[in-house]
Design an enzyme around this catalytic site. Structure first.
Site, short mmCIF file in Angstrom:
data_model
loop_
_atom_site.label_atom_id
_atom_site.label_comp_id
_atom_site.label_asym_id
_atom_site.label_seq_id
_atom_site.Cartn_x
_atom_site.Cartn_y
_atom_site.Cartn_z
N TYR A 30 7.71 16.52 -20.78
CA TYR A 30 8.41 15.70 -19.79
C TYR A 30 9.60 15.00 -20.44
O TYR A 30 9.73 14.96 -21.66
CB TYR A 30 7.47 14.69 -19.15
CG TYR A 30 7.17 13.46 -19.99
CD1 TYR A 30 6.33 13.53 -21.09
CD2 TYR A 30 7.76 12.22 -19.70
CE1 TYR A 30 6.06 12.39 -21.87
CE2 TYR A 30 7.49 11.09 -20.46
CZ TYR A 30 6.64 11.19 -21.55
OH TYR A 30 6.39 10.08 -22.32
N LYS A 143 7.51 15.54 -26.72
CA LYS A 143 7.29 14.68 -25.56
C LYS A 143 6.37 15.41 -24.59
O LYS A 143 6.81 16.03 -23.61
CB LYS A 143 8.65 14.32 -24.92
CG LYS A 143 8.60 13.00 -24.15
CD LYS A 143 9.99 12.42 -24.00
CE LYS A 143 10.05 11.21 -23.10
NZ LYS A 143 9.26 10.07 -23.51
N GLU A 175 5.77 3.36 -34.16
CA GLU A 175 6.59 3.04 -32.97
C GLU A 175 5.72 2.28 -32.00
O GLU A 175 4.69 1.73 -32.39
CB GLU A 175 7.18 4.33 -32.37
CG GLU A 175 6.12 5.32 -31.92
CD GLU A 175 6.69 6.58 -31.27
OE1 GLU A 175 7.78 6.53 -30.70
OE2 GLU A 175 6.00 7.62 -31.31
N LEU A 199 8.35 9.65 -31.69
CA LEU A 199 9.26 10.31 -30.77
C LEU A 199 10.69 9.97 -31.21
O LEU A 199 10.98 8.81 -31.53
CB LEU A 199 9.04 9.82 -29.33
CG LEU A 199 9.87 10.62 -28.34
CD1 LEU A 199 9.25 11.98 -28.07
CD2 LEU A 199 10.05 9.88 -27.03
N1 PDD Z 1 9.04 6.85 -23.22
N2 PDD Z 1 8.42 6.42 -28.21
C1 PDD Z 1 7.57 6.80 -27.24
C2 PDD Z 1 6.14 7.05 -27.59
C3 PDD Z 1 8.03 6.96 -25.92
O1 PDD Z 1 7.18 7.36 -24.96
C4 PDD Z 1 9.40 6.70 -25.62
C5 PDD Z 1 9.96 6.85 -24.25
C6 PDD Z 1 10.24 6.28 -26.67
C7 PDD Z 1 11.71 6.00 -26.46
O2 PDD Z 1 12.44 7.18 -26.27
P1 PDD Z 1 13.78 7.21 -25.40
O3 PDD Z 1 14.72 6.25 -26.03
O4 PDD Z 1 14.25 8.62 -25.50
O5 PDD Z 1 13.39 6.81 -23.99
C8 PDD Z 1 9.72 6.18 -27.95
C9 PDD Z 1 9.40 7.11 -21.85
C10 PDD Z 1 10.46 6.22 -21.32
C11 PDD Z 1 8.13 7.12 -20.99
O6 PDD Z 1 7.20 7.79 -21.42
O7 PDD Z 1 8.10 6.50 -19.94
#
Ligand code: PDD
Length: 276
Positions: A30, A143, A175, A199
């Site tokens: 996703y 992801k 993270e 991620l």
């Molecule tokens: N999540 N780390 C994790 C585990 C995440 O699920 C996300 C983002 C990030 C930040 O990544 P980015 O800057 O590309 O949004 C880091 C999304 C928003 C979610 O699962 O809702």
């Protein structure tokens, strides 16, 4: 407006099969995109990460990247939302429940936009977090739809009356449950390297570039819980949180207990990337 199985439709028209492998196995990938001023933010970077997640999971994309990109643009335009997120997932398709990849199944793409305000209050005042063991697998760079450890972690935050969880492996900070984390220590901006344990956040990438552009000293280097709690500033980055200060962790104030000056500079610089 939704996109599901080759066409645009309303939510009521979406029919998900009980045999969808996303449902049985979390077998899919996703992306969450931000829409600012009606436009998809950092679309190319999200598409590259999607391609990488799918390739590593040996999940065939149902359309070419150019076609996916085009349909996301059309979905965004049709939604006519200014401040929104676009959620998209692709599963390995429908087949009777059996672990190996099914022969002949077709990947299923589902996407929709939702109106979501920017997290203005959290960015202004900062939020609190607790720390927790990172119990995830060793491909956190992908992801995938398998988000149970993230869900459990986030719920732990809720149970503690705070908004986020900072994850660590044996004391090394990785993270958060849905965002990346950065600290300012001895004037240096530190964040975990982009390897298999985190991620590779799109926002993380943008913020690191902005920090370097501002002349800050930046290191993509792992740090421990002691450095986290003793940091001058801590903030998280992500599509939904942008640049949000963590002002209290495990009940302890970070620095002065107020959002720090480096965090503020990066918030301003980040905002300028989409509000020009
Ligand atoms: N999540 N780390 C994790 C585990 C995440 O699920 C996300 C983002 C990030 C930040 O990544 P980015 O800057 O590309 O949004 C880091 C999304 C928003 C979610 O699962 O809702």
């Amino acid at each position: 407006m939704y996109f599901f199985k080759d066409r645009f439709m309303t939510k009521d028209e979406v029919r998900i099969s009980p045999d969808d492998r996303g449902y049985y196995f979390g077998d899919g990938v996703y992306e969450v995109f931000r829409i600012y001023g009606g436009k998809l933010y950092e679309k190319e970077a999200h598409m590259r990460r999607l391609e990488n997640s799918a390739r590593e999971l040996r999940l065939p994309l149902p359309y070419s990247l150019a076609e996916i990109s085009d349909l996301l643009e059309r979905l965004t335009a049709q939604s006519e939302l200014d401040e929104a997120t676009l959620y998209m997932q692709i599963t390995r398709g429908e087949a009777v429940r059996s672990h190996p990849f099914p022969a002949g199944a077709e990947s299923v793409l589902m996407a929709y936009c939702s109106e979501v305000d920017r997290p203005t209050r959290a960015m202004q005042s900062g939020i609190s977090a607790v720390t927790q063991d990172d119990i995830r697998w060793l491909r956190c760079d992908l992801k995938t739809l398998n988000l149970l450890p993230n869900v459990l972690a986030k719920q732990k935050a809720m149970d503690h009356g705070v908004q986020e969880v900072v994850l660590h492996r044996n004391g090394t900070v990785t993270e958060c449950s849905a965002s990346n984390v950065m600290i300012v220590a001895d004037g240096m901006l530190l964040t975990h390297p982009a390897n298999h344990l985190i991620l590779h956040g799109i926002t993380r990438g943008v913020v690191l570039e902005l920090a370097r552009g501002l002349g800050l000293r930046v290191r993509e280097e792992a740090f421990g819980l002691d450095e986290l709690l003793g940091a001058e500033e801590v903030f998280i980055t992500g599509t939904t949180v942008e640049v949000t200060p963590l002002v209290r962790i495990d009940g302890q104030p970070i620095g002065s207990g107020e959002p720090g000056i480096v965090t503020r500079r990066l918030q301003t610089a980040f905002e300028a990337t989409f509000s020009a």
